[in-house]
Write a protein that holds these residues in place. Structure first.
Motif, PDB file in Angstrom:
ATOM      1  N   ALA A 257     -52.757  25.021  76.791  1.00  0.00           N
ATOM      2  CA  ALA A 257     -51.883  24.088  77.504  1.00  0.00           C
ATOM      3  C   ALA A 257     -51.101  24.899  78.534  1.00  0.00           C
ATOM      4  CB  ALA A 257     -50.929  23.388  76.533  1.00  0.00           C
ATOM      5  N   PRO A 258     -50.551  24.253  79.538  1.00  0.00           N
ATOM      6  CA  PRO A 258     -49.754  24.989  80.520  1.00  0.00           C
ATOM      7  C   PRO A 258     -48.583  25.720  79.864  1.00  0.00           C
ATOM      8  CG  PRO A 258     -50.254  22.790  81.331  1.00  0.00           C
ATOM      9  CD  PRO A 258     -50.685  22.835  79.893  1.00  0.00           C
TER      10      PRO A 258
ATOM     11  N   ILE B  94     -45.371  23.833  78.867  1.00  0.00           N
ATOM     12  CA  ILE B  94     -45.516  22.947  77.704  1.00  0.00           C
ATOM     13  C   ILE B  94     -45.501  23.772  76.426  1.00  0.00           C
ATOM     14  CG2 ILE B  94     -47.117  21.400  76.501  1.00  0.00           C
ATOM     15  CD1 ILE B  94     -47.943  20.289  79.205  1.00  0.00           C
ATOM     16  N   GLN B  95     -46.185  24.906  76.453  1.00  0.00           N
ATOM     17  CA  GLN B  95     -46.187  25.812  75.303  1.00  0.00           C
ATOM     18  C   GLN B  95     -44.763  26.225  74.941  1.00  0.00           C
ATOM     19  OE1 GLN B  95     -47.549  29.763  76.140  1.00  0.00           O
ATOM     20  NE2 GLN B  95     -48.140  30.189  74.013  1.00  0.00           N
TER      21      GLN B  95
ATOM     22  N   ASP C  92     -58.105  21.284  76.311  1.00  0.00           N
ATOM     23  CA  ASP C  92     -56.808  21.180  76.981  1.00  0.00           C
ATOM     24  C   ASP C  92     -55.912  20.225  76.199  1.00  0.00           C
ATOM     25  OD1 ASP C  92     -54.673  20.954  78.725  1.00  0.00           O
ATOM     26  OD2 ASP C  92     -55.742  19.663  80.146  1.00  0.00           O
TER      27      ASP C  92
ATOM     28  N   GLY D  13     -52.663  19.884  77.096  1.00  0.00           N
ATOM     29  CA  GLY D  13     -51.544  19.546  77.968  1.00  0.00           C
ATOM     30  C   GLY D  13     -51.659  18.132  78.497  1.00  0.00           C
ATOM     31  N   THR D  14     -52.311  17.282  77.732  1.00  0.00           N
ATOM     32  CA  THR D  14     -52.579  15.906  78.132  1.00  0.00           C
ATOM     33  C   THR D  14     -52.262  14.991  76.949  1.00  0.00           C
ATOM     34  OG1 THR D  14     -54.332  14.461  78.986  1.00  0.00           O
ATOM     35  CG2 THR D  14     -55.019  16.193  77.486  1.00  0.00           C
TER      36      THR D  14
END
Length: 201
Positions: free
Chosen positions: A133-134, A137-138, A175, A177-178
């Motif tokens: 994830a970006p 966000i992490q 991913d 991050g969604t």
């Protein structure tokens, strides 16, 4: 008999690996959770308690390992951490071997291993899936955890292969991050692709 395809699932702290592991399980793929096995072996009456108490006196009690006490004894001390890992890692390897034996007739299974690259475990799997994830966000996810601090977070990151390197070395990247729905769709698409590779529908 063809052995199962072994999927090595990994990802840095806060990337959503446990969530993705649950998605594999919901899709009917057996998952070996290394962290869960460690927690069980370090819990009340856990099989590792005597060895850990002997190596780190005062770090266990009626509820098993006192994670705070043990953490203070090994945090930032590479020699102490190595002693702990010498107790834990062989026990986890034995559990993983039994899991593989118990699921020998399935078509694929997942080894959920946080430090897959760090410990060289990627050589023992057929395909590596990295959960990512970006970074913003992490960071948000990790710092929202109880008792987590910037210092702890940075220390944990320093012990892990950088996310960018993991993604480069991965066979597949999921991913997170969604939305959860989109992440689960990625997992199901990957399972379908791996089944096609094995010549299954």
């Amino acid at each position: 008999m063809t052995r199962p395809t072994i999927i090595g699932l990994t990802g840095s702290i806060g990337m959503g690996k446990s969530t993705v592991a649950d998605m594999f399980e919901r899709a009917g793929i057996p998952v070996f959770d290394a962290d869960a096995e460690v927690r069980a072996m370090q819990g009340p009456q856990g099989e590792l308690i005597p060895a850990i108490e002997e190596a780190f006196p005062g770090s266990t009690g009626p509820d098993g390992v006192d994670r705070d006490a043990l953490g203070k004894l090994v945090f930032g001390d590479t020699e102490a951490l190595a002693r702990l890992e010498a107790i834990v890692h062989p026990a986890v390897a034995a559990k993983r071997a039994q899991f593989l034996k118990d699921n020998a007739e399935t078509t694929m299974l997942v080894f959920d291993i946080p430090l897959l690259f760090e410990r060289g475990g990627h050589d023992a799997v057929d395909t590596v899936v990295v959960v990512s994830a970006p970074p913003e966000i992490q960071r948000e996810r990790v710092l929202a955890r109880p008792d987590m601090t910037e210092q702890k977070f940075e220390h944990i990151l320093s012990l892990q292969v950088p996310d960018a390197d993991k993604r480069k070395r991965a066979d597949h990247v999921i991913d997170t991050g969604t939305t959860l729905e989109e992440t689960e769709a990625q997992v199901r698409a990957l399972i379908a692709a791996l089944r096609r590779k094995r010549g299954q529908r």
